[in-house]
Structure formats: structure tokens, C-alpha cells
Design a protein around this motif. Structure first.
Motif, PDB file in Angstrom:
ATOM      1  N   GLU A   1      18.442   4.773  -9.332  1.00 42.45           N
ATOM      2  CA  GLU A   1      18.867   3.659 -10.493  1.00 42.45           C
ATOM      3  C   GLU A   1      18.207   3.974 -11.841  1.00 42.45           C
ATOM      4  N   HIS A   2      17.034   4.219 -11.732  1.00 46.86           N
ATOM      5  CA  HIS A   2      16.146   4.018 -13.041  1.00 46.86           C
ATOM      6  C   HIS A   2      15.808   5.446 -13.822  1.00 46.86           C
ATOM      7  N   LEU A   3      15.989   6.592 -12.907  1.00 47.60           N
ATOM      8  CA  LEU A   3      15.347   7.737 -13.396  1.00 47.60           C
ATOM      9  C   LEU A   3      16.338   8.824 -13.403  1.00 47.60           C
ATOM     10  N   SER A   4      16.358   9.680 -14.294  1.00 46.04           N
ATOM     11  CA  SER A   4      17.476  10.876 -14.578  1.00 46.04           C
ATOM     12  C   SER A   4      17.329  11.706 -13.434  1.00 46.04           C
ATOM     13  N   GLU A   5      18.754  12.369 -13.170  1.00 45.77           N
ATOM     14  CA  GLU A   5      18.530  13.383 -12.246  1.00 45.77           C
ATOM     15  C   GLU A   5      17.643  14.761 -12.565  1.00 45.77           C
ATOM     16  N   GLU A   6      17.644  14.881 -13.844  1.00 48.46           N
ATOM     17  CA  GLU A   6      16.646  15.860 -14.291  1.00 48.46           C
ATOM     18  C   GLU A   6      15.335  15.383 -13.740  1.00 48.46           C
ATOM     19  N   ALA A   7      14.769  14.326 -14.066  1.00 50.45           N
ATOM     20  CA  ALA A   7      13.237  13.873 -13.575  1.00 50.45           C
ATOM     21  C   ALA A   7      13.204  14.081 -12.246  1.00 50.45           C
ATOM     22  N   LEU A   8      14.371  13.633 -11.554  1.00 44.09           N
ATOM     23  CA  LEU A   8      14.212  13.521  -9.788  1.00 44.09           C
ATOM     24  C   LEU A   8      14.008  14.997  -9.384  1.00 44.09           C
ATOM     25  N   GLY A   9      14.690  16.079 -10.064  1.00 47.19           N
ATOM     26  CA  GLY A   9      14.741  17.333  -9.638  1.00 47.19           C
ATOM     27  C   GLY A   9      13.850  18.084 -10.201  1.00 47.19           C
ATOM     28  N   ARG A  10      13.011  17.821 -10.998  1.00 47.65           N
ATOM     29  CA  ARG A  10      11.948  18.563 -11.408  1.00 47.65           C
ATOM     30  C   ARG A  10      10.922  18.673 -10.392  1.00 47.65           C
ATOM     31  N   THR A  11       9.958  19.828 -10.661  1.00 43.94           N
ATOM     32  CA  THR A  11       8.816  20.048  -9.657  1.00 43.94           C
ATOM     33  C   THR A  11       7.548  19.511 -10.446  1.00 43.94           C
TER      34      THR A  11
ATOM     35  N   PHE B   1       0.806  -1.397  -0.074  1.00 45.80           N
ATOM     36  CA  PHE B   1      -0.008  -0.093   0.026  1.00 45.80           C
ATOM     37  C   PHE B   1       0.763   1.193   0.166  1.00 45.80           C
ATOM     38  N   ILE B   2       1.884   1.256   0.763  1.00 41.06           N
ATOM     39  CA  ILE B   2       2.841   2.352   0.797  1.00 41.06           C
ATOM     40  C   ILE B   2       3.550   2.647  -0.406  1.00 41.06           C
ATOM     41  N   VAL B   3       3.868   1.588  -1.089  1.00 41.22           N
ATOM     42  CA  VAL B   3       4.619   1.763  -2.367  1.00 41.22           C
ATOM     43  C   VAL B   3       3.582   2.080  -3.586  1.00 41.22           C
ATOM     44  N   LYS B   4       2.396   1.584  -3.449  1.00 40.70           N
ATOM     45  CA  LYS B   4       1.631   1.732  -4.535  1.00 40.70           C
ATOM     46  C   LYS B   4       1.244   3.493  -4.815  1.00 40.70           C
ATOM     47  N   ALA B   5       1.401   4.078  -3.859  1.00 41.52           N
ATOM     48  CA  ALA B   5       1.073   5.544  -3.559  1.00 41.52           C
ATOM     49  C   ALA B   5       2.072   6.360  -4.592  1.00 41.52           C
ATOM     50  N   ILE B   6       3.254   5.837  -4.966  1.00 40.00           N
ATOM     51  CA  ILE B   6       4.354   6.477  -5.410  1.00 40.00           C
ATOM     52  C   ILE B   6       4.594   5.917  -6.781  1.00 40.00           C
ATOM     53  N   GLN B   7       4.072   4.736  -7.094  1.00 40.54           N
ATOM     54  CA  GLN B   7       4.270   4.266  -8.498  1.00 40.54           C
ATOM     55  C   GLN B   7       3.934   5.288  -9.510  1.00 40.54           C
ATOM     56  N   PRO B   8       2.986   5.953  -9.549  1.00 43.53           N
ATOM     57  CA  PRO B   8       2.754   6.614 -10.779  1.00 43.53           C
ATOM     58  C   PRO B   8       3.149   7.884 -10.810  1.00 43.53           C
ATOM     59  N   LEU B   9       4.194   8.335  -9.861  1.00 49.40           N
ATOM     60  CA  LEU B   9       5.017   9.974  -9.870  1.00 49.40           C
ATOM     61  C   LEU B   9       5.529   9.994 -11.004  1.00 49.40           C
ATOM     62  N   PHE B  10       6.298   9.137 -11.815  1.00 48.69           N
ATOM     63  CA  PHE B  10       7.174   9.493 -12.631  1.00 48.69           C
ATOM     64  C   PHE B  10       6.519   8.975 -14.139  1.00 48.69           C
ATOM     65  N   ALA B  11       5.420   8.738 -14.196  1.00 43.71           N
ATOM     66  CA  ALA B  11       4.766   8.171 -15.626  1.00 43.71           C
ATOM     67  C   ALA B  11       5.011   9.031 -16.585  1.00 43.71           C
ATOM     68  N   GLY B  12       5.783   8.649 -17.857  1.00 46.26           N
ATOM     69  CA  GLY B  12       5.907   9.235 -18.797  1.00 46.26           C
ATOM     70  C   GLY B  12       7.319   9.675 -18.845  1.00 46.26           C
ATOM     71  N   GLU B  13       8.118   9.386 -17.898  1.00 42.87           N
ATOM     72  CA  GLU B  13       9.641   9.898 -17.910  1.00 42.87           C
ATOM     73  C   GLU B  13      10.229   8.433 -18.323  1.00 42.87           C
ATOM     74  N   ALA B  14      11.417   8.528 -18.763  1.00 39.27           N
ATOM     75  CA  ALA B  14      12.296   7.700 -19.357  1.00 39.27           C
ATOM     76  C   ALA B  14      12.404   6.728 -18.390  1.00 39.27           C
ATOM     77  N   ASN B  15      12.558   5.397 -18.392  1.00 41.89           N
ATOM     78  CA  ASN B  15      12.716   4.337 -17.652  1.00 41.89           C
ATOM     79  C   ASN B  15      11.725   4.173 -16.424  1.00 41.89           C
ATOM     80  N   ALA B  16      10.574   4.909 -16.645  1.00 42.15           N
ATOM     81  CA  ALA B  16       9.580   4.900 -15.544  1.00 42.15           C
ATOM     82  C   ALA B  16       9.137   3.312 -15.390  1.00 42.15           C
ATOM     83  N   LYS B  17       8.751   2.601 -16.296  1.00 43.86           N
ATOM     84  CA  LYS B  17       8.554   1.152 -16.223  1.00 43.86           C
ATOM     85  C   LYS B  17       9.434   0.508 -15.569  1.00 43.86           C
ATOM     86  N   LYS B  18      10.818   0.564 -15.777  1.00 45.54           N
ATOM     87  CA  LYS B  18      11.939   0.041 -14.655  1.00 45.54           C
ATOM     88  C   LYS B  18      11.635   0.382 -13.391  1.00 45.54           C
ATOM     89  N   TYR B  19      11.376   1.711 -13.005  1.00 48.31           N
ATOM     90  CA  TYR B  19      11.162   1.977 -11.811  1.00 48.31           C
ATOM     91  C   TYR B  19      10.086   1.526 -10.981  1.00 48.31           C
TER      92      TYR B  19
END
Length: 101
Positions: free
Chosen positions: A78-88, A23-41
Motif C-alpha cells: 500500500e505504501h511503498l513502490s514496486e521498485e523499492a520492494l523489488g530492489r535488493t 517486537f516482531i514488527v520493530k525489526a522490519i520498521q527501518p527496512l525502507f528508510a529513505g524511500e518515498a512513503n517510508a513514514k506512512k509504512y
């Protein structure tokens, strides 16, 4: 993600990780939808979510395992770019609007 990680660690300390982690993890799974490697994340998060149940089936516990917060951040790094992680969220919205023009 860092703030959510602290929250996730607190929730997991209160509840049975076998029952609550998914349940905890399910809440953050869609956060980076559309980003490169989001499926791997998302795949990495799914593996993290199922780990307590898998260990219990082997007769093991989470003792000695990394905290959930570190596992979440590790998967993101490991799976997302620094740019994606730093973006609001606002930055992402503006990027999408620029693409539509």
C-alpha cells in the motif's frame, strides 16, 4: 518480506501476540528508510503492532483477523513502490553511490 512474514506468523503462534507482535514488527520498521512513503509504512506497521492489545482491551481476540504476514505485506504494498520492494540491498547501495558521484 515474505520470508520474514512466515517467520512472524510462526513466532506469533508460539507466543502471546499482545506481548510479541511489537517486537516482531520493530525489526522490519527501518527496512525502507529513505524511500518515498517510508513514514506512512512505519505508521501502518505501528498500527498493526498495537492491534492485539487494542482488541484485547475491547474484549476481542485475533480470531478471524488476517495473519501478521499478510498485514505486513499489505502495508508494504500500500505504501511503498514496486521498485523499492523489488530492489535488493546491493541495488540500493549502488544507487546511493551513484547519487554521491
Amino acid at each position: 518480506l515474505k520470508e520474514y512474514g512466515r517467520h512472524a506468523d510462526a513466532e506469533e503462534a508460539l507466543w502471546d501476540p499482545i506481548k510479541i507482535r511489537r517486537f516482531i514488527v520493530k525489526a522490519i520498521q527501518p527496512l525502507f528508510a529513505g524511500e518515498a512513503n517510508a513514514k506512512k509504512y512505519r505508521i501502518a506497521l505501528d498500527e498493526i503492532a498495537g492491534r492485539p492489545k487494542k482488541l484485547a482491551a475491547q474484549g476481542l481476540t485475533l480470531e478471524g483477523q488476517l495473519p501478521l504476514s499478510e498485514l505486513i505485506l499489505g502495508a508494504a504494498m500500500e505504501h511503498l513502490s514496486e521498485e523499492a520492494l523489488g530492489r535488493t540491498a546491493g541495488d540500493s547501495y549502488l544507487m546511493e553511490q551513484d547519487k554521491k558521484r
